[in-house]
Design an enzyme around this catalytic site. Structure first.
Site, PDB file in Angstrom:
ATOM      1  N   ILE A 114      22.377  20.081  11.025  1.00 30.20           N
ATOM      2  CA  ILE A 114      22.510  20.795  12.298  1.00 30.20           C
ATOM      3  C   ILE A 114      23.984  20.877  12.724  1.00 30.20           C
ATOM      4  CG2 ILE A 114      21.944  20.654  14.760  1.00 30.20           C
ATOM      5  CD1 ILE A 114      19.208  19.409  13.890  1.00 30.20           C
ATOM      6  N   ASP A 154      33.391   6.535  12.469  1.00 28.25           N
ATOM      7  CA  ASP A 154      32.063   6.022  12.817  1.00 28.25           C
ATOM      8  C   ASP A 154      31.939   6.078  14.342  1.00 28.25           C
ATOM      9  OD1 ASP A 154      29.843   4.518  13.440  1.00 28.25           O
ATOM     10  OD2 ASP A 154      30.292   2.913  12.013  1.00 28.25           O
ATOM     11  N   ASN A 185      26.553  15.392  18.258  1.00 30.18           N
ATOM     12  CA  ASN A 185      25.458  15.690  17.332  1.00 30.18           C
ATOM     13  C   ASN A 185      25.193  14.566  16.331  1.00 30.18           C
ATOM     14  OD1 ASN A 185      23.764  17.632  15.515  1.00 30.18           O
ATOM     15  ND2 ASN A 185      25.421  16.880  14.200  1.00 30.18           N
ATOM     16  N   TYR A 194      14.976   5.125  17.434  1.00 34.09           N
ATOM     17  CA  TYR A 194      15.355   6.539  17.492  1.00 34.09           C
ATOM     18  C   TYR A 194      14.891   7.166  18.805  1.00 34.09           C
ATOM     19  CZ  TYR A 194      15.996  11.395  16.030  1.00 34.09           C
ATOM     20  OH  TYR A 194      16.406  12.706  15.965  1.00 34.09           O
ATOM     21  N   LYS A 231      17.237   8.612  21.882  1.00 33.38           N
ATOM     22  CA  LYS A 231      17.234  10.027  22.277  1.00 33.38           C
ATOM     23  C   LYS A 231      16.851  10.193  23.743  1.00 33.38           C
ATOM     24  CE  LYS A 231      18.752  11.741  18.483  1.00 33.38           C
ATOM     25  NZ  LYS A 231      19.976  12.537  18.437  1.00 33.38           N
ATOM     26  N   VAL A 279      13.540  19.842  12.176  1.00 31.12           N
ATOM     27  CA  VAL A 279      14.444  20.849  11.617  1.00 31.12           C
ATOM     28  C   VAL A 279      14.716  20.479  10.163  1.00 31.12           C
ATOM     29  CG1 VAL A 279      16.758  21.847  11.796  1.00 31.12           C
ATOM     30  CG2 VAL A 279      15.514  21.232  13.875  1.00 31.12           C
ATOM     31  N   THR A 281      16.549  19.470   7.538  1.00 31.39           N
ATOM     32  CA  THR A 281      17.829  18.861   7.137  1.00 31.39           C
ATOM     33  C   THR A 281      17.527  17.607   6.316  1.00 31.39           C
ATOM     34  OG1 THR A 281      18.017  17.286   8.964  1.00 31.39           O
ATOM     35  CG2 THR A 281      18.807  19.526   9.398  1.00 31.39           C
TER      36      THR A 281
HETATM   37  N1  LIG Z   1      16.546  17.201  11.633  1.00 30.59           N
HETATM   38  C1  LIG Z   1      15.685  17.080  12.631  1.00 30.59           C
HETATM   39  O1  LIG Z   1      14.478  17.300  12.478  1.00 30.59           O
HETATM   40  C2  LIG Z   1      16.167  16.703  13.997  1.00 30.59           C
HETATM   41  C3  LIG Z   1      15.254  16.818  15.060  1.00 30.59           C
HETATM   42  C4  LIG Z   1      15.672  16.465  16.337  1.00 30.59           C
HETATM   43  C5  LIG Z   1      16.969  16.013  16.544  1.00 30.59           C
HETATM   44  N2  LIG Z   1      17.817  15.912  15.493  1.00 30.59           N
HETATM   45  C6  LIG Z   1      19.171  15.421  15.778  1.00 30.59           C
HETATM   46  O2  LIG Z   1      20.133  16.359  15.338  1.00 30.59           O
HETATM   47  C7  LIG Z   1      21.325  15.674  14.971  1.00 30.59           C
HETATM   48  C8  LIG Z   1      21.736  16.084  13.565  1.00 30.59           C
HETATM   49  O3  LIG Z   1      20.681  15.739  12.669  1.00 30.59           O
HETATM   50  P1  LIG Z   1      20.579  16.302  11.190  1.00 30.59           P
HETATM   51  O4  LIG Z   1      19.158  16.472  10.926  1.00 30.59           O
HETATM   52  O5  LIG Z   1      21.520  17.420  10.992  1.00 30.59           O
HETATM   53  O6  LIG Z   1      21.069  14.995  10.384  1.00 30.59           O
HETATM   54  P2  LIG Z   1      21.842  14.831   9.004  1.00 30.59           P
HETATM   55  O7  LIG Z   1      21.440  13.492   8.497  1.00 30.59           O
HETATM   56  O8  LIG Z   1      21.670  16.021   8.145  1.00 30.59           O
HETATM   57  O9  LIG Z   1      23.380  14.775   9.459  1.00 30.59           O
HETATM   58  C9  LIG Z   1      23.849  13.712  10.233  1.00 30.59           C
HETATM   59  C10 LIG Z   1      25.327  13.874  10.516  1.00 30.59           C
HETATM   60  O10 LIG Z   1      25.731  12.732  11.296  1.00 30.59           O
HETATM   61  C11 LIG Z   1      26.861  12.126  10.685  1.00 30.59           C
HETATM   62  N3  LIG Z   1      26.820  10.678  10.902  1.00 30.59           N
HETATM   63  C12 LIG Z   1      25.871   9.797  10.468  1.00 30.59           C
HETATM   64  N4  LIG Z   1      26.214   8.538  10.842  1.00 30.59           N
HETATM   65  C13 LIG Z   1      27.383   8.652  11.528  1.00 30.59           C
HETATM   66  C14 LIG Z   1      28.253   7.715  12.162  1.00 30.59           C
HETATM   67  N5  LIG Z   1      27.982   6.393  12.164  1.00 30.59           N
HETATM   68  N6  LIG Z   1      29.373   8.189  12.743  1.00 30.59           N
HETATM   69  C15 LIG Z   1      29.659   9.502  12.731  1.00 30.59           C
HETATM   70  N7  LIG Z   1      28.896  10.436  12.159  1.00 30.59           N
HETATM   71  C16 LIG Z   1      27.775   9.998  11.562  1.00 30.59           C
HETATM   72  C17 LIG Z   1      26.792  12.484   9.219  1.00 30.59           C
HETATM   73  O11 LIG Z   1      28.110  12.437   8.656  1.00 30.59           O
HETATM   74  C18 LIG Z   1      26.215  13.892   9.285  1.00 30.59           C
HETATM   75  O12 LIG Z   1      27.252  14.818   9.477  1.00 30.59           O
HETATM   76  C19 LIG Z   1      21.012  14.178  15.089  1.00 30.59           C
HETATM   77  O13 LIG Z   1      21.473  13.695  16.335  1.00 30.59           O
HETATM   78  C20 LIG Z   1      19.504  14.140  15.050  1.00 30.59           C
HETATM   79  O14 LIG Z   1      18.976  13.013  15.691  1.00 30.59           O
HETATM   80  C21 LIG Z   1      17.457  16.241  14.231  1.00 30.59           C
END
Ligand SMILES: NC(=O)c1ccc[n+]([C@@H]2O[C@H](COP(=O)([O-])OP(=O)(O)OC[C@H]3O[C@@H](n4cnc5c(N)ncnc54)[C@H](O)[C@@H]3O)[C@@H](O)[C@H]2O)c1
Length: 250
Positions: free
Chosen positions: A19, A65, A92, A157, A161, A189, A191
């Protein structure tokens, strides 16, 4: 192509993939100058940076981080210096740890809330520190529909959130009218986060309950973020927008 975000200076955390990558690219395609943060996935970060530079040759990435205060302060400083200011921050970065409550160690709980909630607090604080001194800005936090729905085996989690929703409303009140603070709460989503290693088969099957009949694409979340960062979103603050195919309706 229209560029409603021309020259808007943006920091996106977790921008290397999923995302956050889609958000970084969508904002840059709309004319924004984008810096993204990431942690530990250098290859994905390099690929995203390459794609980003097609829109904005000066785009760059910072590894940090978000749960670590000193690293966040350094990242925010680099972003602000490199961009010449900061107009929008997108919180994000996030991680998910699936385990039953009785199998969740205190360390695992802290790790998830550390990235998701403490990370949002730390990055948001540094961004707002700058914005209060420079005429305002926008904060966009990525929450999740699980923050209000809850889900078995996801205590840390879901709690993190829900906390992001509370930070969003608190900051919206505290920093009105110059800083607008909103959240986007995606449903499932497509990912890496939804990979088989973190989501059980039974839970994946439940996703078939989504009224629109599919899980979302990262670009569909990015479109809402682009709107909230843009010139038309001037009377919106303290809100959490679901982008979830109707999986929850509130
Ligand atoms: N994918 C889903 O279904 C979904 C649904 C609801 C919410 N979200 C939220 O959307 C956001 C992005 O999720 P995604 O699915 O793209 O995840 P993803 O795992 O594909 O990407 C996660 C990103 O966070 C970064 N990251 C991880 N740990 C980190 C840290 N300690 N410090 C800095 N950066 C860090 C990674 O480098 C990466 O760029 C998240 O907050 C997630 O909770 C995702």
């Amino acid at each position: 192509m229209t560029t409603p975000l021309q020259g808007v200076r943006v920091l996106v955390t977790g921008g290397s993939r999923g995302i956050g990558r889609a958000i970084s690219l969508a904002l840059a395609a709309a004319g924004a100058k984008v810096v993204f943060g990431y942690y530990g996935d250098d290859e994905a970060a390099a690929a995203t940076l390459k794609a980003l530079r097609m829109h904005d040759a000066s785009a760059f990435a910072v590894e940090a981080d978000v749960s670590q205060e000193a690293q966040v302060v350094a990242m925010a400083g680099q972003a602000i210096e490199g961009l010449g200011g900061l107009d929008v921050v997108v919180n994000n970065a996030g991680i998910l740890h699936e385990a039953g409550l009785l199998e969740t160690s205190a360390d695992a709980f802290d790790a998830v809330t550390g990235v998701n909630l403490r990370g949002t607090f730390l990055v948001g604080r540094e961004a707002i520190r700058h914005m209060t001194r420079h005429g305002g800005g926008r904060v966009i936090n990525i929450a999740s529909d699980l923050g209000y729905l809850g889900r078995a085996r996801n205590s840390a989690y879901c709690a993190s959130k829900a906390g992001i929703g509370a930070l969003t409303r608190t900051w919206a009140r505290e920093f009105a009218p110059h800083i607008l603070v909103n959240a986007v709460a995606p449903g499932p989503v497509d990912t890496d986060m939804l990979g088989a290693d973190v989501m059980s088969e039974a839970q994946r099957e439940k996703e078939s309950d989504i009224p629109l009949g599919r899980i979302g694409r990262p670009e569909e979340v990015a479109a809402m973020v682009r709107f909230l960062a843009g010139p038309e979103a001037t009377f919106i603050t303290g809100q959490t927008y679901g982008v979830n195919g109707g999986s929850s309706m509130i």
